[in-house]
Design a protein around this motif. Sequence first.
Motif, PDB file in Angstrom:
ATOM      1  N   ARG A   1       0.848  -1.191   0.000  1.00 12.64           N
ATOM      2  CA  ARG A   1       0.000   0.000   0.000  1.00 12.64           C
ATOM      3  C   ARG A   1       0.885   1.243   0.000  1.00 12.64           C
ATOM      4  NH1 ARG A   1      -4.979  -0.453   3.108  1.00 12.64           N
ATOM      5  NH2 ARG A   1      -4.305   1.394   4.217  1.00 12.64           N
ATOM      6  N   ASP A   2       0.372   2.332  -0.550  1.00 11.42           N
ATOM      7  CA  ASP A   2       1.132   3.583  -0.578  1.00 11.42           C
ATOM      8  C   ASP A   2       1.523   4.034   0.828  1.00 11.42           C
ATOM      9  OD1 ASP A   2       1.033   3.687  -3.301  1.00 11.42           O
ATOM     10  OD2 ASP A   2      -0.578   5.168  -3.416  1.00 11.42           O
ATOM     11  N   SER A   3       0.624   3.828   1.800  1.00  9.39           N
ATOM     12  CA  SER A   3       0.937   4.235   3.175  1.00  9.39           C
ATOM     13  C   SER A   3       2.114   3.447   3.734  1.00  9.39           C
ATOM     14  CB  SER A   3      -0.296   4.056   4.067  1.00  9.39           C
ATOM     15  OG  SER A   3      -0.733   2.705   4.046  1.00  9.39           O
ATOM     16  N   SER A   4       2.192   2.146   3.410  1.00  9.80           N
ATOM     17  CA  SER A   4       3.306   1.330   3.883  1.00  9.80           C
ATOM     18  C   SER A   4       4.612   1.738   3.211  1.00  9.80           C
ATOM     19  CB  SER A   4       3.027  -0.154   3.618  1.00  9.80           C
ATOM     20  OG  SER A   4       1.894  -0.593   4.322  1.00  9.80           O
ATOM     21  N   ILE A   5       4.541   2.041   1.918  1.00  9.33           N
ATOM     22  CA  ILE A   5       5.727   2.502   1.193  1.00  9.33           C
ATOM     23  C   ILE A   5       6.269   3.780   1.830  1.00  9.33           C
ATOM     24  CG2 ILE A   5       6.506   3.485  -1.000  1.00  9.33           C
ATOM     25  CD1 ILE A   5       4.569   1.539  -2.386  1.00  9.33           C
ATOM     26  N   LYS A   6       5.375   4.676   2.173  1.00  5.60           N
ATOM     27  CA  LYS A   6       5.791   5.941   2.793  1.00  5.60           C
ATOM     28  C   LYS A   6       6.505   5.692   4.111  1.00  5.60           C
ATOM     29  CE  LYS A   6       3.975  10.444   4.234  1.00  5.60           C
ATOM     30  NZ  LYS A   6       2.750  11.286   4.324  1.00  5.60           N
ATOM     31  N   VAL A   7       5.968   4.772   4.920  1.00  5.86           N
ATOM     32  CA  VAL A   7       6.576   4.466   6.218  1.00  5.86           C
ATOM     33  C   VAL A   7       7.956   3.854   6.035  1.00  5.86           C
ATOM     34  CG1 VAL A   7       6.414   2.990   8.261  1.00  5.86           C
ATOM     35  CG2 VAL A   7       4.409   4.242   7.468  1.00  5.86           C
ATOM     36  N   TYR A   8       8.075   2.872   5.140  1.00  7.00           N
ATOM     37  CA  TYR A   8       9.370   2.210   4.930  1.00  7.00           C
ATOM     38  C   TYR A   8      10.415   3.178   4.390  1.00  7.00           C
ATOM     39  CZ  TYR A   8       7.471  -2.463   5.793  1.00  7.00           C
ATOM     40  OH  TYR A   8       6.923  -3.582   6.382  1.00  7.00           O
ATOM     41  N   ARG A   9      10.014   4.035   3.477  1.00  4.96           N
ATOM     42  CA  ARG A   9      10.980   5.012   2.944  1.00  4.96           C
ATOM     43  C   ARG A   9      11.437   5.983   4.029  1.00  4.96           C
ATOM     44  NH1 ARG A   9       9.336   7.351  -2.922  1.00  4.96           N
ATOM     45  NH2 ARG A   9      11.245   8.487  -2.459  1.00  4.96           N
ATOM     46  N   ALA A  10      10.516   6.384   4.887  1.00  6.53           N
ATOM     47  CA  ALA A  10      10.885   7.291   5.981  1.00  6.53           C
ATOM     48  C   ALA A  10      11.826   6.600   6.960  1.00  6.53           C
ATOM     49  CB  ALA A  10       9.623   7.779   6.698  1.00  6.53           C
ATOM     50  N   MET A  11      11.562   5.336   7.243  1.00  8.30           N
ATOM     51  CA  MET A  11      12.425   4.593   8.168  1.00  8.30           C
ATOM     52  C   MET A  11      13.839   4.460   7.618  1.00  8.30           C
ATOM     53  SD  MET A  11       9.792   1.570   9.399  1.00  8.30           S
ATOM     54  CE  MET A  11      11.045   0.673  10.341  1.00  8.30           C
ATOM     55  N   PHE A  12      13.954   4.033   6.354  1.00  6.25           N
ATOM     56  CA  PHE A  12      15.295   3.872   5.788  1.00  6.25           C
ATOM     57  C   PHE A  12      15.976   5.231   5.626  1.00  6.25           C
ATOM     58  CE2 PHE A  12      18.433   3.455   2.415  1.00  6.25           C
ATOM     59  CZ  PHE A  12      19.149   2.349   2.871  1.00  6.25           C
ATOM     60  N   GLY A  13      15.206   6.251   5.268  1.00  5.09           N
ATOM     61  CA  GLY A  13      15.779   7.580   5.119  1.00  5.09           C
ATOM     62  C   GLY A  13      16.380   8.088   6.419  1.00  5.09           C
ATOM     63  N   LYS A  14      15.687   7.829   7.525  1.00  7.47           N
ATOM     64  CA  LYS A  14      16.201   8.247   8.834  1.00  7.47           C
ATOM     65  C   LYS A  14      17.496   7.513   9.154  1.00  7.47           C
ATOM     66  CE  LYS A  14      14.609   8.861  13.610  1.00  7.47           C
ATOM     67  NZ  LYS A  14      13.442   8.713  14.512  1.00  7.47           N
ATOM     68  N   PHE A  15      17.529   6.219   8.871  1.00  5.88           N
ATOM     69  CA  PHE A  15      18.736   5.431   9.099  1.00  5.88           C
ATOM     70  C   PHE A  15      19.895   5.959   8.248  1.00  5.88           C
ATOM     71  CE2 PHE A  15      21.469   1.946   7.649  1.00  5.88           C
ATOM     72  CZ  PHE A  15      21.976   1.496   8.862  1.00  5.88           C
ATOM     73  N   ALA A  16      19.627   6.208   6.972  1.00  4.53           N
ATOM     74  CA  ALA A  16      20.674   6.691   6.077  1.00  4.53           C
ATOM     75  C   ALA A  16      21.197   8.054   6.516  1.00  4.53           C
ATOM     76  CB  ALA A  16      20.140   6.755   4.641  1.00  4.53           C
TER      77      ALA A  16
END
Length: 333
Positions: A45-60
């Motif tokens: 789902r688009d909402s899940s994609i947004k969450v995963y991208r935010a999580m990896f972005g924070k890590f990076a």
Amino acid sequence: MSRQTPISLFDSPDTWLNAPKEAFASWVVSDRFATTRRGDPQVLRDSSIKVYRAMFGKFADQVLGTTSEGRPEKSLREVGVDDIRRFLDANRLNKGIRHRYVRLLERTFDLLLGKGLVDSNPARGLAVAQPTRSGKGNDRTQWLSAEQQAAVLAALPQGEGWKDQRSRAMIATVLAGGLKVSEVIRLSLSNVGMKQEDGSVFIDVYPGGAGRWHRTRVAAFGAGMLLQWVALRKSLQLPGNLLFPAGPTGAVLHPATVYRQVKAVLAAAGVPEEQIKRRGARTLRNSFALRELEDGASPALVGEYLGHRADRSTRYYTELLPRGRGRARPTGD
């Protein structure tokens, strides 16, 4: 969430090393990021994609950093287990979010391992459950993160039929008010109070199972849906006085029906089964308790909302809070 990022980016080793967030963004929208239990490709789902991208972005951002030229200061092949531990500890993540981060990083480094970009997976083994302060595991007590609770609310039944609207209000009431299944299925219209200035609603709860009479507060985010249902319920002139009847005859809902409905909503919200194994209303009740404590409600007040007979029942929840979380507010709130 745009799905226009070329999915070929995540196949490029150079992109993972020099533009990891772009590589991850292309991976997460592909049909190779997630699979079903049968191994079939699963588009998120688009909402899940947004969450995963935010999580990896924070890590990076925090672990890899960025040079003035916009390239990472540290490459993913240089990340070690200590880097991941420091990231997890520095952000003071609760157990659920910490576990989700570790699983995401495990999957990412497994992908990089398969491409030959790293020699080992530094996230492997970090998902081992941490003991509580009492020394006992708390795997039996599961609750939703704030992000997951928001996803659950967005995934509630949206149909125009009265049963969909009943289920929508019922699940929202459990999450926002912390009721047991045995309590919510026997609530009467007369148990629901007036809307408060802050948008919340108080409900008088009479004994269900091993409970006692108590009063709980349904937070504003669930109270609105509850009051909409009350108005519709009255306009339909359904027989009986049950707040959430099973059908047009006004019969009591079967607990198994509530379980199936909550399970379906958790699935629709994208809450991972490997993370939240308990898919019933008890998980929503636990989420209510932890949310109230983290928001500053006193244990005594939360215990009253939950209908606990003994203080030790509420203390169990306080022991699940990370240190320093939860500031007591007056019990009269």
